[in-house]
Design an enzyme around this catalytic site. Structure first.
Site, PDB file in Angstrom:
ATOM      1  N   PRO A   1       5.198 -11.300 -32.449  1.00 60.62           N
ATOM      2  CA  PRO A   1       5.313  -9.863 -32.683  1.00 60.62           C
ATOM      3  C   PRO A   1       4.034  -9.076 -32.408  1.00 60.62           C
ATOM      4  O   PRO A   1       2.929  -9.546 -32.676  1.00 60.62           O
ATOM      5  CB  PRO A   1       5.667  -9.783 -34.171  1.00 60.62           C
ATOM      6  N   ASN A   2       4.260  -7.897 -31.857  1.00 59.47           N
ATOM      7  CA  ASN A   2       3.222  -6.896 -31.597  1.00 59.47           C
ATOM      8  C   ASN A   2       2.323  -7.226 -30.399  1.00 59.47           C
ATOM      9  O   ASN A   2       1.482  -6.413 -30.021  1.00 59.47           O
ATOM     10  CB  ASN A   2       2.360  -6.632 -32.850  1.00 59.47           C
TER      11      ASN A   2
ATOM     12  N   ASN B   1       1.270 -18.171 -29.044  1.00 59.30           N
ATOM     13  CA  ASN B   1       0.571 -17.225 -29.911  1.00 59.30           C
ATOM     14  C   ASN B   1       1.652 -16.603 -30.782  1.00 59.30           C
ATOM     15  O   ASN B   1       2.339 -15.669 -30.371  1.00 59.30           O
ATOM     16  CB  ASN B   1      -0.166 -16.145 -29.115  1.00 59.30           C
TER      17      ASN B   1
ATOM     18  N   ALA C   1       1.535 -12.739 -36.115  1.00 60.14           N
ATOM     19  CA  ALA C   1       1.591 -12.743 -37.587  1.00 60.14           C
ATOM     20  C   ALA C   1       2.480 -13.852 -38.141  1.00 60.14           C
ATOM     21  O   ALA C   1       2.261 -14.325 -39.261  1.00 60.14           O
ATOM     22  CB  ALA C   1       2.064 -11.382 -38.096  1.00 60.14           C
TER      23      ALA C   1
ATOM     24  N   HIS D   1      -4.899 -17.930 -30.235  1.00 65.33           N
ATOM     25  CA  HIS D   1      -5.056 -16.556 -30.721  1.00 65.33           C
ATOM     26  C   HIS D   1      -6.165 -15.886 -29.934  1.00 65.33           C
ATOM     27  O   HIS D   1      -7.168 -16.525 -29.586  1.00 65.33           O
ATOM     28  CB  HIS D   1      -5.438 -16.531 -32.205  1.00 65.33           C
ATOM     29  N   LEU D   2      -5.985 -14.613 -29.697  1.00 68.40           N
ATOM     30  CA  LEU D   2      -7.028 -13.833 -29.024  1.00 68.40           C
ATOM     31  C   LEU D   2      -8.258 -13.698 -29.915  1.00 68.40           C
ATOM     32  O   LEU D   2      -9.389 -13.894 -29.472  1.00 68.40           O
ATOM     33  CB  LEU D   2      -6.489 -12.436 -28.695  1.00 68.40           C
ATOM     34  N   SER D   3      -8.016 -13.331 -31.176  1.00 69.74           N
ATOM     35  CA  SER D   3      -9.125 -13.095 -32.099  1.00 69.74           C
ATOM     36  C   SER D   3      -9.488 -14.383 -32.835  1.00 69.74           C
ATOM     37  O   SER D   3      -8.694 -15.334 -32.869  1.00 69.74           O
ATOM     38  CB  SER D   3      -8.727 -12.012 -33.111  1.00 69.74           C
TER      39      SER D   3
ATOM     40  N   ARG E   1      -5.276 -14.491 -42.797  1.00 76.67           N
ATOM     41  CA  ARG E   1      -5.172 -15.030 -41.425  1.00 76.67           C
ATOM     42  C   ARG E   1      -5.805 -16.421 -41.295  1.00 76.67           C
ATOM     43  O   ARG E   1      -5.789 -17.020 -40.227  1.00 76.67           O
ATOM     44  CB  ARG E   1      -5.831 -14.083 -40.417  1.00 76.67           C
TER      45      ARG E   1
ATOM     46  N   ARG F   1      -3.257  -1.778 -28.642  1.00 75.42           N
ATOM     47  CA  ARG F   1      -3.286  -2.185 -30.049  1.00 75.42           C
ATOM     48  C   ARG F   1      -4.691  -2.616 -30.472  1.00 75.42           C
ATOM     49  O   ARG F   1      -5.218  -3.590 -29.923  1.00 75.42           O
ATOM     50  CB  ARG F   1      -2.320  -3.365 -30.201  1.00 75.42           C
TER      51      ARG F   1
ATOM     52  N   GLU G   1      -1.547 -24.025 -30.163  1.00 77.50           N
ATOM     53  CA  GLU G   1      -1.592 -22.689 -30.777  1.00 77.50           C
ATOM     54  C   GLU G   1      -2.801 -21.926 -30.242  1.00 77.50           C
ATOM     55  O   GLU G   1      -3.902 -22.485 -30.181  1.00 77.50           O
ATOM     56  CB  GLU G   1      -1.703 -22.867 -32.296  1.00 77.50           C
TER      57      GLU G   1
ATOM     58  N   HIS H   1       1.143 -17.124 -39.759  1.00 80.38           N
ATOM     59  CA  HIS H   1       0.678 -17.214 -41.144  1.00 80.38           C
ATOM     60  C   HIS H   1       1.821 -17.249 -42.154  1.00 80.38           C
ATOM     61  O   HIS H   1       1.589 -17.406 -43.348  1.00 80.38           O
ATOM     62  CB  HIS H   1      -0.237 -16.013 -41.457  1.00 80.38           C
TER      63      HIS H   1
ATOM     64  N   ARG I   1     -11.643 -13.224 -39.900  1.00 82.78           N
ATOM     65  CA  ARG I   1     -10.938 -12.011 -40.296  1.00 82.78           C
ATOM     66  C   ARG I   1     -10.427 -12.114 -41.750  1.00 82.78           C
ATOM     67  O   ARG I   1     -10.965 -12.885 -42.531  1.00 82.78           O
ATOM     68  CB  ARG I   1      -9.805 -11.746 -39.292  1.00 82.78           C
TER      69      ARG I   1
ATOM     70  N   TYR J   1      -8.570  -6.790 -30.189  1.00 82.61           N
ATOM     71  CA  TYR J   1      -7.788  -7.543 -29.207  1.00 82.61           C
ATOM     72  C   TYR J   1      -8.165  -7.261 -27.755  1.00 82.61           C
ATOM     73  O   TYR J   1      -7.654  -7.920 -26.842  1.00 82.61           O
ATOM     74  CB  TYR J   1      -6.288  -7.270 -29.424  1.00 82.61           C
TER      75      TYR J   1
HETATM   76  C1  DQA Z   1      -3.286 -12.914 -33.355  1.00 82.08           C
HETATM   77  C2  DQA Z   1      -3.898 -13.056 -34.752  1.00 82.08           C
HETATM   78  C3  DQA Z   1      -2.848 -12.805 -35.836  1.00 82.08           C
HETATM   79  O1  DQA Z   1      -3.426 -12.914 -37.120  1.00 82.08           O
HETATM   80  C4  DQA Z   1      -2.274 -11.404 -35.686  1.00 82.08           C
HETATM   81  O2  DQA Z   1      -1.254 -11.192 -36.640  1.00 82.08           O
HETATM   82  C5  DQA Z   1      -1.814 -11.106 -34.307  1.00 82.08           C
HETATM   83  C6  DQA Z   1      -2.608 -11.579 -33.175  1.00 82.08           C
HETATM   84  C7  DQA Z   1      -4.338 -13.079 -32.241  1.00 82.08           C
HETATM   85  O3  DQA Z   1      -3.957 -13.353 -31.115  1.00 82.08           O
HETATM   86  O4  DQA Z   1      -5.536 -12.885 -32.490  1.00 82.08           O
HETATM   87  O5  DQA Z   1      -0.830 -10.401 -34.113  1.00 82.08           O
HETATM   88  O6  DQA Z   1      -2.341 -13.959 -33.190  1.00 82.08           O
END
Ligand code: DQA
Length: 152
Positions: free
Chosen positions: A10-11, A74, A77, A100-102, A111, A18, A98, A80, A107, A23
């Protein structure tokens, strides 16, 4: 040819606009293009998907795992929160990495926990779009070790 499904939660469709301070400015299409180029070099057939729906992400994981494709995920959210996603990786026998960008560990504390990390082969986070590329390289190597005569 090694099949790999790149699954986005999502997102992530909002990347580029965003929270760019976290990101970055690359869009999901930019990431897909970069991975397609790397996938071609590695001899991997990539399927790239995004959904905002947990159940759809579960279905994507099942489809990939049951077909014997690797999963670069990825889960955003849902990383978690989603026991269903963890069960889908286990239940379908998917070999998953798995990403993640961040750097999720730098954080908010919510997370810091990933429900899917224990059922993934490994986790890469904190490198922006490069996390995906590094994850693809790692997954291609893992898959090649399972499939005789596959590249690389
Ligand atoms: C994310 C990190 C997650 O905590 C967050 O909810 C995201 C992006 C990342 O790619 O850094 O939507 O997966």
């Amino acid at each position: 040819m090694t099949a790999i499904h790149v699954l986005n939660g999502p997102n992530l469709n909002l990347l580029g606009r965003r929270e760019p301070g976290i990101y970055g400015s690359a869009t999901l299409d930019d990431i897909a293009r970069d991975l397609a180029a790397r996938g071609a070099e590695l001899g991997c057939a990539l399927t790239f998907r995004q959904t905002n729906l947990e159940g759809e992400l579960v279905a994507f994981v099942q489809e990939a795992g049951l077909a014997g494709a690797g999963v670069l995920i990825n889960a955003a959210a849902y990383t978690h929160t989603s026991i269903a996603l963890r069960d889908a990786i286990l239940g379908s026998g998917a070999v998953a990495v798995e990403v993640h960008l961040s750097n999720v560990h730098a954080r908010e504390s919510f997370r810091h926990t990933s429900l899917i990390a224990p059922v993934c082969a490994g986790v890469i986070c904190g490198f922006g779009p490069l996390s995906y590329r590094l994850g693809l390289d790692a997954l291609a190597h893992l898959m090649a070790a399972r499939i005789p005569n596959a590249k690389p």
